[in-house]
Scaffold this motif. Sequence first.
Motif, short mmCIF file in Angstrom:
data_model
loop_
_atom_site.label_atom_id
_atom_site.label_comp_id
_atom_site.label_asym_id
_atom_site.label_seq_id
_atom_site.Cartn_x
_atom_site.Cartn_y
_atom_site.Cartn_z
N HIS A 157 22.18 63.79 62.48
CA HIS A 157 21.79 63.46 61.05
C HIS A 157 22.68 62.77 60.26
O HIS A 157 23.80 63.23 60.39
CB HIS A 157 21.25 64.77 60.33
N ARG A 158 22.37 61.59 59.71
CA ARG A 158 23.23 60.89 59.03
C ARG A 158 24.65 60.31 59.86
O ARG A 158 25.69 60.34 59.03
CB ARG A 158 23.74 61.70 57.85
N THR A 173 15.08 51.83 57.88
CA THR A 173 15.07 51.16 56.36
C THR A 173 16.25 50.34 56.56
O THR A 173 17.19 50.41 56.93
CB THR A 173 15.43 52.17 55.52
N ILE A 215 16.73 59.14 48.58
CA ILE A 215 16.52 60.44 49.39
C ILE A 215 15.70 61.41 48.57
O ILE A 215 15.84 61.30 47.26
CB ILE A 215 17.95 60.62 49.93
N ASP A 218 13.81 65.06 54.13
CA ASP A 218 14.60 64.48 55.17
C ASP A 218 15.09 65.42 56.00
O ASP A 218 15.16 65.00 57.41
CB ASP A 218 15.69 63.38 54.54
N PHE A 219 15.86 66.65 55.74
CA PHE A 219 16.26 67.43 56.62
C PHE A 219 15.27 68.02 57.67
O PHE A 219 15.41 68.51 58.69
CB PHE A 219 16.95 68.70 55.84
N VAL A 279 18.39 52.70 65.27
CA VAL A 279 19.18 52.57 63.91
C VAL A 279 17.86 52.98 63.10
O VAL A 279 16.85 52.85 63.02
CB VAL A 279 19.14 51.06 63.51
N GLU A 280 18.47 53.79 61.79
CA GLU A 280 17.62 54.55 60.85
C GLU A 280 17.92 53.69 59.51
O GLU A 280 16.86 53.77 58.78
CB GLU A 280 17.98 55.98 60.96
N LEU A 281 18.84 53.25 59.14
CA LEU A 281 19.24 52.62 57.93
C LEU A 281 20.16 51.54 57.98
O LEU A 281 21.35 51.88 58.90
CB LEU A 281 19.75 53.75 57.00
N HIS A 282 19.83 50.72 57.48
CA HIS A 282 20.93 49.47 57.63
C HIS A 282 21.25 48.81 56.42
O HIS A 282 20.20 48.63 55.75
CB HIS A 282 20.44 48.31 58.77
N GLU A 283 22.42 48.79 56.08
CA GLU A 283 22.66 48.35 54.44
C GLU A 283 23.72 47.17 54.68
O GLU A 283 24.70 47.27 55.25
CB GLU A 283 23.24 49.32 53.69
N TYR A 334 21.05 51.39 42.50
CA TYR A 334 20.53 50.44 43.25
C TYR A 334 21.30 50.00 44.68
O TYR A 334 20.77 49.75 45.60
CB TYR A 334 20.30 48.99 42.59
N LYS A 381 24.60 64.80 47.17
CA LYS A 381 24.19 64.92 48.14
C LYS A 381 24.35 63.55 49.05
O LYS A 381 24.16 62.46 48.26
CB LYS A 381 22.39 65.17 48.35
N ASP A 382 24.96 63.29 50.02
CA ASP A 382 25.19 62.06 50.93
C ASP A 382 26.24 61.16 49.92
O ASP A 382 25.80 59.95 49.63
CB ASP A 382 24.00 61.23 51.11
N VAL A 408 22.55 52.16 46.78
CA VAL A 408 22.32 53.35 47.81
C VAL A 408 20.81 53.48 48.09
O VAL A 408 19.90 53.38 47.26
CB VAL A 408 22.95 54.71 47.37
N PRO A 409 20.49 54.22 49.34
CA PRO A 409 19.49 54.38 49.71
C PRO A 409 18.63 55.76 48.76
O PRO A 409 19.26 56.47 48.31
CB PRO A 409 19.26 55.06 51.13
#
Lengths: 471, 437
Positions: free
Chosen positions: B145-146, A70, A350, A262-263, B40-44, A345, A446-447, A347-348
């Motif tokens: 993970h993360r 992403t 989830i 996701d987990f 790469v899983e997420l790029h911001e 806006y 979370k996150d 943050v991703p």
Amino acid sequence: MTTSTVPFQLDQSTCEQLINHALASGGDFAEVFSEYTTAHSISYEEGKVKSASSTVVCGTGIRVFAGEATGLAYCETGDLQDLMRCAHQAGQIARNGGTPSGAQELKNVPHTQYYPVEKPISDFSIQQRIAVLEEMNRHATEADNRVQWVTAYLADSERHITVAASDGTYAQDTQPMIIVLCSVIMAEDDKRETGRSSFGRRCGMEIFDLTSPQSLAEEAVRLASFKLAADPCPAGSMPVVLAAGGAGVLVHEAVGHGLEADFNRKGVSVYADRVGELVASEHCTIVDDGTLLNNRGSINIDDEGTPTQRTVLIENGVLKGYLNDKLNARLMNMPCTGNGRRESYQVPTIPRMRVTTLEGGKHDKDEILASVKNGLYAVNFGGGSVDITKGDYNFEVQEAFLIEDGKITRPVKGATLVGNGPETLQRVTMVGTDMEIDKNAGTCGKDGQGAPVGFGTPTTLVSELVVGGTA
Amino acid sequence: MSDFELLENILSQCEARGAKAAVRMSSGQEWSTQISGGEVELHEAASSNNISIKCYLDDGRNAGVSTNDFNKDTLTRLANEAVDLAEAGAADEWQGLADAHDCGLNEIADLDDGGEHFDEEQAVQLILDAERLAKEQDKRIIASHRSGVNMHRGESWFATSNDVRQHKHSSTYSAQLVIVAEQEGEKQMGYSWTANRNFKLLRDAQTLADEAVDKAVSGYNWKQAPTGTVNVIFNNEIASQILGLVSSLSSGNAVYRGSTCWADKLGEQVAHHGVHVYDDPLIPGALGSRTSDSSGVKTKRTDIIKDGVLQCFLTDVYSARRLQQPLTAHGGGCGNVRLSPGTMSEDDLLKSLGTGFYVTGLQGHGVDPSSGHWSKGAQGFWIENGERSYPVQNVTLAGNMTEMFKNLEGIADNPRPEASTSSPSILIKNMQLGGSD
């Protein structure tokens, strides 16, 4: 304290332009998420307004998917040039391949209104809002002469979102929220205790048709007073009866998080690859529901524009599915359940819970209590957390009673309880008929992202949990 | 925007309505990447801005507003709303701007590396290497993970009606590795992290991998420890969480509310006589260092506990005035809180424990500073004859914070690196463990 007009809600043609630009380097999917949120709060202490605040948060986040990756970029102006730069930046995730794909034509996503507002808080002056807090403060102060300090708090927000995506999604929603809270500190001899009560809903000032400043004040005082009188909680493993309502925190921690897609897609959850298996006792049916009228955790659409739904996660002990957002649903080839949420806006998105409940069973509350020889009856709950990999979770109990020979006896004060999710679900041996949704203003983390959620349970017996008391 | 013009316009608007104000404008640049399975899983990447206005009337009535909508109309509306809100409030003699003579900026080296050492490819490589090394090191590591790496560079401008003008900038880099091990169907998680103001000084991939792998696999074949009263050693990571309790117990804002059990303990023994705790926000390059607090007050080193005796309350402008206590520049929280290390190695501390519980993880929310009540989920190792006997999970630990600091009888020589609140491993006697019968 007037609700402002929304200065930028992106129209369909601007969104189409941004989506096409975001997909210029390839990419499987692009999405524009725009937000304008206004929030207010008043804190009332020592019989007067202690602080008041007003906040505006706005911005646009653009996401592009390329396979499992992403790209995310955001900007905080409505300026088209900035937005186009942002779209380009997010699209860079796909720069190493893929053929440019166009967006589908955007279409309005129809959805149901689950949080009608009768009395918008913006129609109420600051003085009218302060009057609510004055009343709450007065009731708390007058309820007991051991009350040393009262904090009365009222907060509201209104979040306007617009979501447009290359799959044709175009959706808008306005999400209201009100939180009322009363916190007291009571002292007796050299002991001090805190009592708190709160109520949060997606509605307007009609929240006070369901609660009142007086009842919130009295509940906070009752709880602090209970803790002053209660004995220390015991330590060790024992059967625990969880009272209806707030014990939903157990469902949220022991099961809910572990079922977020996701987990599971990455195999890091204790529930990964177990759909169709018996993961709980046959007494357990667990549901995540975004459709409960005006509930704090309900959403008309999620933050990807997917209309909300009632999702059965576990039915009579059998795992039915996970909580999915678009990315995980696509990669796992499972249905999207409308659980894609983001704090803002910035943050991703989830997979997150909405209102998670253990459905009612067939036992009477008294029958459940009577079945326990020696154990704990937990009545009032605080926060919890979970390690989704092991499934080990914990939650705080504020108010509890010992059960001796099937009868409620001595009051005991708070402790942290720990258990293992899958083990606990096997140890749910009786479930009551008295399903209740918790009224507190719950926020799930979370996150690093907070999300308003709800939960509920009937009276439930867990045959063994570890209780972290001091006695 | 690189000057104070915008802030001064807002100050003028508030002042025209008879209010004094403090205005802060912050701007930040963020960059972050998450990886998984070598990809790469997420790029911001983004930049963000915010303006916050705190305004005061002469009698202390006050309000705060904030926005990231820099539209001129929004700013004007919010400046007016701040004054409207303040007018609806109540007089409070202790509220107001910080005195100008208390304000100022310290010179502290290395709070901002200027971004010159930061390299996006190296950053991504660091965390990819850490993940790969972890998997190579132990075949039980099945996923991450993360896991990721982050950069933040921030700049802020602060201006007040009493002529304080401050301009600050800082950088923070961090990386975290989160991995999952599986053995005979049982999964366990391990993690490690690093954070620094200088990108070049982040810990290396091998160190991150070693720590995370050890955490992920060392818990297998665990048992519950028996319920009872035990002596406990908290490793330096977890001891740093315990040390963090000192900040909330000695907070000036909790003292006047009576929401801390140390409210009436100034000058009294609150901890074992070997305990010294201080906050030094002036350490060059340290994560918690800051040149001034959130009200513009110049920061300084503060002794909090000396020989076990509570030396002061941590005050911001309001609580210092209200409690008539020295102003310690704690608006917005603490800087670098430290427990002075002892001379014993952690191994010697374990030997001195003999039999007990070595804690490497805590979970849960059970902390109540008003009653002192403390209760958490815990994991670690059961210790016999100073050696690890078996891994422990699924137990609880509880105590009263007033007693816990008094029973803090041993301090090792190994302060946790990098953390802004940093403690060596500590020994606390007589805690209640909840576990097996």
